[in-house]
Structure formats: structure tokens, C-alpha cells
Design an enzyme around this catalytic site. Structure first.
Site, short mmCIF file in Angstrom:
data_model
loop_
_atom_site.label_atom_id
_atom_site.label_comp_id
_atom_site.label_asym_id
_atom_site.label_seq_id
_atom_site.Cartn_x
_atom_site.Cartn_y
_atom_site.Cartn_z
N LYS A 263 0.83 -1.20 0.00
CA LYS A 263 0.00 0.00 0.00
C LYS A 263 0.87 1.26 0.00
CE LYS A 263 -3.74 -2.04 2.80
NZ LYS A 263 -4.89 -1.77 1.91
N ARG A 337 -10.42 -11.56 1.71
CA ARG A 337 -11.29 -12.59 1.13
C ARG A 337 -10.60 -13.96 1.15
NH1 ARG A 337 -11.57 -9.18 -4.30
NH2 ARG A 337 -11.32 -7.61 -2.66
#
Length: 510
Positions: A263, A337
Site C-alpha cells: 500500500k 477474502r
């Protein structure tokens, strides 16, 4: 904080011994002859106070009123939402007054929603994080009396509000801890302490146990961190022995660098809040300990860090999930996920009547809904309706988004059964479609709380959402326990398509 419910009218409130008397004034206010009513009537007549929610007027040493400070707050129509706004508006004044004892006088016609808003709103507004400060300034407010027209009629709502406030604060405190404190190991320890204090069942698995179960997707995400993963199983058994449980699955990424797909550094510190789903599950269990509803609940928390060292999983890797489905990793920052999918498969062994996963899953959901409503996805209309109603009642709202099959087209890949990301469009929906592949055996809902689990900027910190929603949903199931649903034809077909070794392993552990 100690909350008390008391039958109180304006005349009685005038003699209440407290530091601050907070009087909520609705647009249907009718003046009496007591000192409090006269003060309110004079302020309204002079135009110094509006009954609009959030408007305030302070008074000091008012004649005939025992409290040295009186705070008049507009509360609109007196609904829970307006009471919440009034209490939040009063929070700044209360903090500056250093009040230790507060009395809140609710309008005579207030219902349970207003009681809940008063309790939870006060608890939320007075929360102070002190865990890692060398010279902490504690919360001044110690006792809050909530005055209503008939305390007996509001006992149930008051008890539920107090439990919600306790659970929300528990979740906020965990979420606010720095990532070198709130590690996966710490979450496991907190779960054990909570279970011991409340009589819950608990199991905390480490890497070896998770590998033995076959959670290959979860294990891969954790590979890049020196902190060992934890898979937490909590069991609250308030219903009958044979009742199918509700399963809550909370994403527990205690820090998310993005992994190899790292990130940007700006605001990366806020990725300590990526375990907001896990915190909400633990907070909900803390609230269940207070209320003890007649329902069975299982909490599943896959917890690890997502770090970028030499052992980390990488784009192009193929992972084998507990379900037997293979996953091509196209972006390691779509890790939530990948840990949730194994937990959703694990949930099948409890033969649940419904499964709800809670995750700070996608920035796309923040773009879609901001910080007001959590995103809701559901494979079952009844479950979706129940969750929406619970969110509205708890003032913790969500909004249902679609699950059309066409949204899954971008997850197709030449190299595995499914990819973990698609393009930028409809990112929150695509993530939900990924999870849905692993939740075919039961009614399932997914709450994307990326925009609601914490706040940034000057108000930076965990919110404890959606503990209020989850608790309200579970309380609505109290005593209503249908049998576990049968797997759908689609789920059965998917199970048959899984590799034989994975099917036999899952069956052996079911």
C-alpha cells in the site's frame, strides 16, 4: 460507566442531585409549572432554544433546580435518531464541564429507541482511549441516570442498550490498540479470557492446527509475517442443544501492509483497524454475556498479519482453499477474502441456520457508501431483511447491494478456479461474489464495514460497528431456532467438483 434507569418527570428532575441535568426538548414540548418546564418554556419563547435536533442552550444555577448546570438540547420528534444527535451534540459541553454525574431527562413519550440512543450515545461520546498513554486522562463521567416516564416499561430496552454499549466499547478498545499490541496472539488471548469469564466454549488454533485442517488460503496470507496466525472459535450456547447456530465470521487482519502489492505509506497506520470485523465479533460475544438470549452462536475469527517478507505469498501464486477450490492471486492486498473463504468453508461443520461475515473488505465500499452505512450482501432475502431491520433499530444502518452473477465474470482465470480480484469497477460487489463461492451451503450475508468500522482524521479511532446491528439481529432470533438448512443443489454440485482428498478431509472433520 454506571447507568441507571429511573422513573422521572420534569418536576422530579428539578430535584435530582447531579453535576449536569441534560433535558431533551422535542418539537411537541408542553410546559408544566415545575422549574425545569418553566426554564424550557422561557428559552423557547425567547427564541434562545430551538427544538431542532442538535441545538443547545446552557444554564447555570437556575432557580429551583438542584443541578448546578442545566443543558437544554433539541431532540426534534424524539425518535432514537434525533435523541442520538442531541446526545452527541451535548458531548462536547459535558467533556468541558468535567461532570461525574449526569441525569438525562427523556421526553415523556420516548420509546425504547430513545432509551437505547441515550445510553449508547452517551457511552460512545464519553469513551476515552488510554491503554498506551503514559499519563492517561481518564473518563470523567461516572454515573448516568436516564429518566423516563415509566421505568418498568423500558427495562428490556435499557438492558439491551447497556449490553450494546459494553460490547461496542469492548470492540473499540481492541480496534484502537496498536498493531504491536493487538497481534493475532493477543486476539486469541482476549477470546480465551472472554470465554472463561462468560462460560463460552473456545478453541484457538495455531499454524500447525490450521494446516492440519487444510486452510491453505488462510495459511498463505500469513506466511510473510513473523507473528503466528490464530484461528479462533467461540461458542455461545443459549439455545437448545439441537438448535442450529448463527455463525459470525470476523476478518482479523491485525495489520495490513498490502503484502507484496504494498500500500502507499499515507495513512497506512490505519490498517491496524483491518481487524474491525474480528473486534465486532468479540464485542458481540461480550454483549451476549450480558443478555444471555436463547440462541446458539458461533464466532469464527481467522487472524493474521499481511506482511511483505521473503516468504510472503505473491501475485501469480495458486492457493488451494479448504473447499478444494484453487485461487490465483493477482493482488496480495485482496487478502481479507482469502482468509475469510476458508473460515466460510469451516462454518459448514456447524450446520448453521445462517452465516454472517463481517469484514473491512474493500475501499470500493467506502466510495459507494461512505461512513454512514455498512454494505450488505446476502444470498437470502429473509436474512437480508432481518439484518437491515436490526441495523435500523440499532442506529447502525446498512444498505443492501446486488449479487448478480454477471459481477463474477471478471474473476475468471486461465490458471485456477477463480482469481482473487477483477477490475476496478464494482469492487465491493466483486469481492462479495468471490466470498459467495464459499458460502453455498447455508443462508449467507456479508457486511463490508470498511467505511464504518473506524474513523480517520481528528476523530481517528474504532467505532465498534457493527456490534449494535449484530446484537439486535441475534436478539431477534431469541427462542426462534429452525433446523439447519439443507445445502442447495448448487452447493452440492460444487462439493462434488472439489478434489476427493479435500472432500474427505472436510467430511471427516464435520
Amino acid at each position: 460507566m454506571d447507568f441507571e434507569l429511573k422513573t422521572l418527570d420534569a418536576a422530579g428532575a428539578a430535584s435530582e442531585k447531579c453535576d449536569v441535568l441534560l433535558v431533551l426538548v422535542t418539537d411537541s414540548f408542553r410546559a408544566g409549572k415545575d422549574p425545569v418546564s418553566r426554564l424550557v418554556a422561557a428559552a423557547l419563547d425567547a427564541g434562545d432554544l430551538e427544538p431542532k435536533a442538535g441545538k443547545l442552550l446552557q444554564a447555570y444555577r437556575s432557580e429551583g433546580i438542584a443541578a448546578p448546570r442545566v443543558l437544554l438540547a433539541g431532540a426534534g420528534d424524539g425518535s432514537g435518531r434525533k435523541v442520538q444527535q442531541a446526545v452527541q451534540a451535548a458531548a462536547g459541553v459535558l467533556r468541558s464541564s468535567a461532570a461525574k454525574k449526569l441525569t438525562i431527562l427523556l421526553p415523556a413519550a420516548s420509546g425504547g429507541d430513545a432509551v437505547r440512543a441515550a445510553v449508547c450515545g452517551t457511552a460512545e461520546s464519553s469513551y476515552v482511549y488510554v491503554a498506551t498513554k503514559s499519563k492517561p486522562e481518564g473518563r470523567e463521567l461516572r454515573k448516568v441516570t436516564v429518566g423516563v416516564a415509566d421505568a418498568g416499561a423500558q427495562r428490556g430496552a435499557f438492558a439491551r442498550a447497556k449490553a450494546a454499549a459494553v460490547g461496542i466499547e469492548f470492540a473499540r478498545e481492541l480496534a484502537n490498540l496498536p498493531p504491536n499490541y493487538a497481534t493475532p496472539t493477543r486476539l486469541g488471548e482476549e477470546a480465551k479470557k472472554l470465554a472463561k469469564a462468560s462460560g463460552f466454549g473456545v478453541e484457538v488454533m495455531g499454524p500447525k492446527e490450521v494446516a492440519k485442517v487444510g486452510m491453505g488460503s488462510f495459511l498463505s496470507v500469513a506466511k510473510g509475517s513473523a507473528e503466528p496466525l490464530r484461528f479462533i472459535v467461540l461458542r455461545y450456547e443459549g439455545g437448545s442443544r439441537g438448535d442450529a447456530p448463527i455463525v459470525l465470521v470476523g476478518k482479523g487482519i491485525t495489520f495490513d501492509t498490502g503484502g507484496i502489492s504494498i500500500k502507499p505509506s499515507g495513512e497506512m497506520d490505519e490498517m491496524k483497524f483491518d481487524m474491525g470485523g474480528a473486534a465486532s465479533v468479540l464485542g458481540t460475544f461480550r454483549a451476549l454475556a450480558e443478555l444471555k438470549p436463547k440462541v446458539n452462536v458461533v464466532g469464527l475469527i481467522p487472524s493474521c498479519e499481511n506482511m511483505p517478507d521473503g516468504a510472503a505469498y505473491k501475485p501469480g501464486d495458486i492457493l488451494t482453499s479448504l473447499s478444494g477450490q484453487t485461487i490465483e492471486v493477482l493482488n496480495t492486498d485482496a487478502e481479507g477474502r482469502l482468509i475469510l473463504c476458508d473460515a466460510l468453508t469451516y462454518a459448514e461443520r456447524f450446520k448453521p441456520r445462517a452465516v454472517v461475515d463481517i469484514a473491512t473488505l474493500t475501499g470500493a465500499c467506502v466510495v459507494a457508501l461512505g461512513g454512514i452505512r455498512s454494505g450488505l450482501f446476502a444470498s437470502d432475502d429473509q436474512l437480508a431483511t432481518q439484518l437491515q431491520a436490526a441495523g435500523d433499530a440499532a442506529l447502525d444502518p446498512c444498505w443492501r447491494l446486488p449479487l448478480d452473477d454477471e459481477y463474477a465474470e471478471g474473476l475468471k482465470t486461465n490458471f485456477a478456479d477463480v482469481a482473487n480480484v477483477a477490475g476496478r469497477a464494482a469492487g465491493a460487489v466483486v469481492a462479495a461474489k468471490f466470498l459467495q463461492r464459499f458460502a453455498q451451503a447455508y443462508p449467507w450475508a456479508h457486511l463490508d464495514v470498511a467505511g464504518t468500522a473506524w474513523k480517520g482524521g481528528a476523530a481517528k479511532g474504532g467505532t465498534g460497528r457493527p456490534v449494535g446491528l449484530l446484537l439486535e439481529f441475534l436478539m431477534a432470533q431469541d427462542g426462534a431456532a429452525p433446523a439447519a438448512p439443507k445445502a442447495s443443489a448448487k452447493a452440492s454440485k460444487a462439493a462434488k467438483a472439489a478434489p476427493a482428498n479435500k472432500r474427505s478431509k472436510a467430511a471427516a472433520r464435520a
